[in-house]
Design a protein around this motif. Structure first.
Motif, PDB file in Angstrom:
ATOM      1  N   LEU A 321       0.845  -1.193   0.000  1.00  0.00           N
ATOM      2  CA  LEU A 321       0.000   0.000   0.000  1.00  0.00           C
ATOM      3  C   LEU A 321       0.883   1.247   0.000  1.00  0.00           C
ATOM      4  N   GLY A 322       0.723   2.095  -1.013  1.00  0.00           N
ATOM      5  CA  GLY A 322       1.483   3.333  -1.066  1.00  0.00           C
ATOM      6  C   GLY A 322       2.955   3.092  -1.295  1.00  0.00           C
ATOM      7  N   ARG A 323       3.736   4.079  -0.922  1.00  0.00           N
ATOM      8  CA  ARG A 323       5.171   4.050  -1.218  1.00  0.00           C
ATOM      9  C   ARG A 323       5.955   3.223  -0.207  1.00  0.00           C
ATOM     10  N   VAL A 324       6.913   2.456  -0.737  1.00  0.00           N
ATOM     11  CA  VAL A 324       7.952   1.852   0.103  1.00  0.00           C
ATOM     12  C   VAL A 324       8.835   2.980   0.610  1.00  0.00           C
ATOM     13  N   THR A 325       9.117   3.010   1.909  1.00  0.00           N
ATOM     14  CA  THR A 325       9.956   4.065   2.464  1.00  0.00           C
ATOM     15  C   THR A 325      11.302   3.489   2.878  1.00  0.00           C
ATOM     16  N   MET A 326      12.144   4.297   3.476  1.00  0.00           N
ATOM     17  CA  MET A 326      13.498   3.846   3.774  1.00  0.00           C
ATOM     18  C   MET A 326      13.524   2.610   4.669  1.00  0.00           C
ATOM     19  N   ASP A 327      12.671   2.590   5.683  1.00  0.00           N
ATOM     20  CA  ASP A 327      12.735   1.536   6.684  1.00  0.00           C
ATOM     21  C   ASP A 327      11.430   0.777   6.868  1.00  0.00           C
ATOM     22  N   MET A 328      10.348   1.201   6.235  1.00  0.00           N
ATOM     23  CA  MET A 328       9.045   0.598   6.479  1.00  0.00           C
ATOM     24  C   MET A 328       8.239   0.480   5.197  1.00  0.00           C
ATOM     25  N   THR A 329       7.425  -0.586   5.165  1.00  0.00           N
ATOM     26  CA  THR A 329       6.525  -0.828   4.044  1.00  0.00           C
ATOM     27  C   THR A 329       5.195  -1.324   4.598  1.00  0.00           C
ATOM     28  N   ALA A 330       4.093  -0.834   4.013  1.00  0.00           N
ATOM     29  CA  ALA A 330       2.753  -1.213   4.453  1.00  0.00           C
ATOM     30  C   ALA A 330       2.163  -2.244   3.501  1.00  0.00           C
ATOM     31  N   PHE A 331       1.603  -3.307   4.071  1.00  0.00           N
ATOM     32  CA  PHE A 331       0.961  -4.365   3.291  1.00  0.00           C
ATOM     33  C   PHE A 331      -0.519  -4.446   3.663  1.00  0.00           C
ATOM     34  N   ASP A 332      -1.336  -4.707   2.661  1.00  0.00           N
ATOM     35  CA  ASP A 332      -2.779  -4.819   2.857  1.00  0.00           C
ATOM     36  C   ASP A 332      -3.115  -6.244   3.301  1.00  0.00           C
TER      37      ASP A 332
END
Length: 389
Positions: A321-332
């Motif tokens: 979900l949304g952008r992958v960031t430096m240290d975190m990623t959101a999954f649905d």
């Protein structure tokens, strides 16, 4: 590997937000498969870039124990490290940037790959001054990257005044398009290299990388140099089951949160939720080599491919979900039964359920890049080679 509630105690994983499970038995099996495809040539192993990101010590030790006696690395520093774990192997250094590495090559018993006439001149001088030491000779047959020109190599082969201190043990070239079996440049390079190998009669010859090995026949010469195939990566039109996946990457869930339809997720607000959702926020990001181009939305460079990557847990794919960031990623995780995942559990990033090369294609790259970008924030767990194998 994605059983619910595998561990919420951090014990051995303390301090690591992600982990790699590396199957050394599969690595060895892949090398043996490539060795079969290489016959009657010997089969080397290319283990540069820290063993393609999986740890050069474990990779070199496992392959050496399995019988591999020829290794290729990029730098002398890599070679000196591999030497500690492959004591009787021949280790070739492909990025032979001279001068400066002569002493390392001598002390660690490394074979520099000379790729220009300047390299040849410098190495010859070093051998005259310090005694003979084996080298390899790279010839450019169409890659236009490293190597003597064909004319330079032919002249050197015929040079009767060539100092005895210059004693190559291998002449090699590199295929530019072996991952496209029907590409006309393959036959052109093969024809040119055959002439080179004949000119250096009595010296072993090597042309085939992973894809070249799969071309078989005349491409094999005396020594093949597989790399990505050892680690289960696809090689152009050559697909599994020629070799099998070696590594599974997983990210730990930091927290699970609820969000509502119409809200946005991650930087830029590029993802607007179309339904009430449950979101697993994982400790993984582009600082770990999990590329920003895998983002679910908000990656302009991906152009007309709007769909991003996904993870896997509890038998289902989980979209980013949304952008992958430096240290975190959101999954649905909305479609999973409530309570099936919680903080401390893991989501697979690539492995048995999410093929490495599928992830790479989604990111707009190749499996090589994903593997070699793996950073130091993963806990590496090695599955050993089984006794008797």
């Amino acid at each position: 590997m994605n059983e619910p509630h595998e561990s919420t105690e951090f014990d051995a994983d303390e301090g690591f937000g992600a982990r790699l499970t590396i199957d050394l038995q599969m690595l060895v099996s892949n090398w043996r498969r490539m060795r079969e495809l290489s016959s009657p040539a010997r089969c080397a192993a290319v283990i540069k870039a820290d063993g393609y990101g999986l740890g050069a010590e474990a990779v070199a030790t496992s392959l050496y124990t399995a019988g591999c006696r020829d290794f290729f690395v990029a730098t002398a520093r890599e070679g000196a490290f591999v030497r500690q774990h492959a004591p009787e192997a021949r280790i070739y250094v492909m990025n032979c940037i001279l001068p400066g590495i002569e002493e390392t090559c001598r002390v660690a018993g490394l074979v520099p790959v000379l790729a220009s006439m300047e390299h040849v001149a410098h190495w010859t001088h070093a051998c005259i001054a310090n005694g003979d030491h084996p080298c390899a000779l790279q010839v450019d047959t169409g890659m236009n990257r490293l190597g003597l020109t064909i004319q330079e190599a032919m002249t050197l082969a015929d040079d009767v005044t060539r100092p005895s201190g210059f004693s190559p043990v291998l002449v090699m070239s590199h295929l530019a398009c072996a991952d496209e079996p029907d590409h006309p440049l393959n036959d052109q390079q093969l024809s040119a290299f055959k002439a080179i190998a004949e000119a250096f009669d009595g010296i072993e010859a090597s042309l085939a990388n992973s894809a070249g090995t799969m071309l078989g026949g005349d491409y094999l010469f005396d020594l093949t140099r597989p790399g990505i195939s050892l680690f289960g990566g696809a090689v152009g039109d050559h697909v599994r089951p020629l070799t099998e996946p070696v590594v599974t990457a997983e990210a730990r869930i930091i927290t699970i949160r609820e969000a509502f339809r119409g809200e946005t997720v991650s930087y830029g607000g590029t993802m607007t939720l179309r339904r009430d959702s449950r979101i697993a926020v994982c400790s993984i990001g582009y600082a770990d080599g999990y590329m920003r181009s895998l983002s679910g939305t908000g990656v302009t460079l991906r152009g007309h491919h709007p769909v991003g990557g996904h993870g896997f847990a509890c038998g289902q794919p989980l979209p980013i979900l949304g952008r992958v960031t430096m240290d975190m990623t959101a999954f649905d995780i909305t479609d999973l039964p409530e309570g099936s995942l919680r903080a401390g559990d893991f989501i697979e990033l690539f492995g048995a359920n999410v093929p490495l090369d599928d992830v790479a294609a989604t990111a707009g790259t190749i499996g090589y890049e994903l593997l070699t970008l793996l950073g130091q924030r993963y806990r590496r767990h090695y599955l050993p080679v089984r006794t008797g194998n």
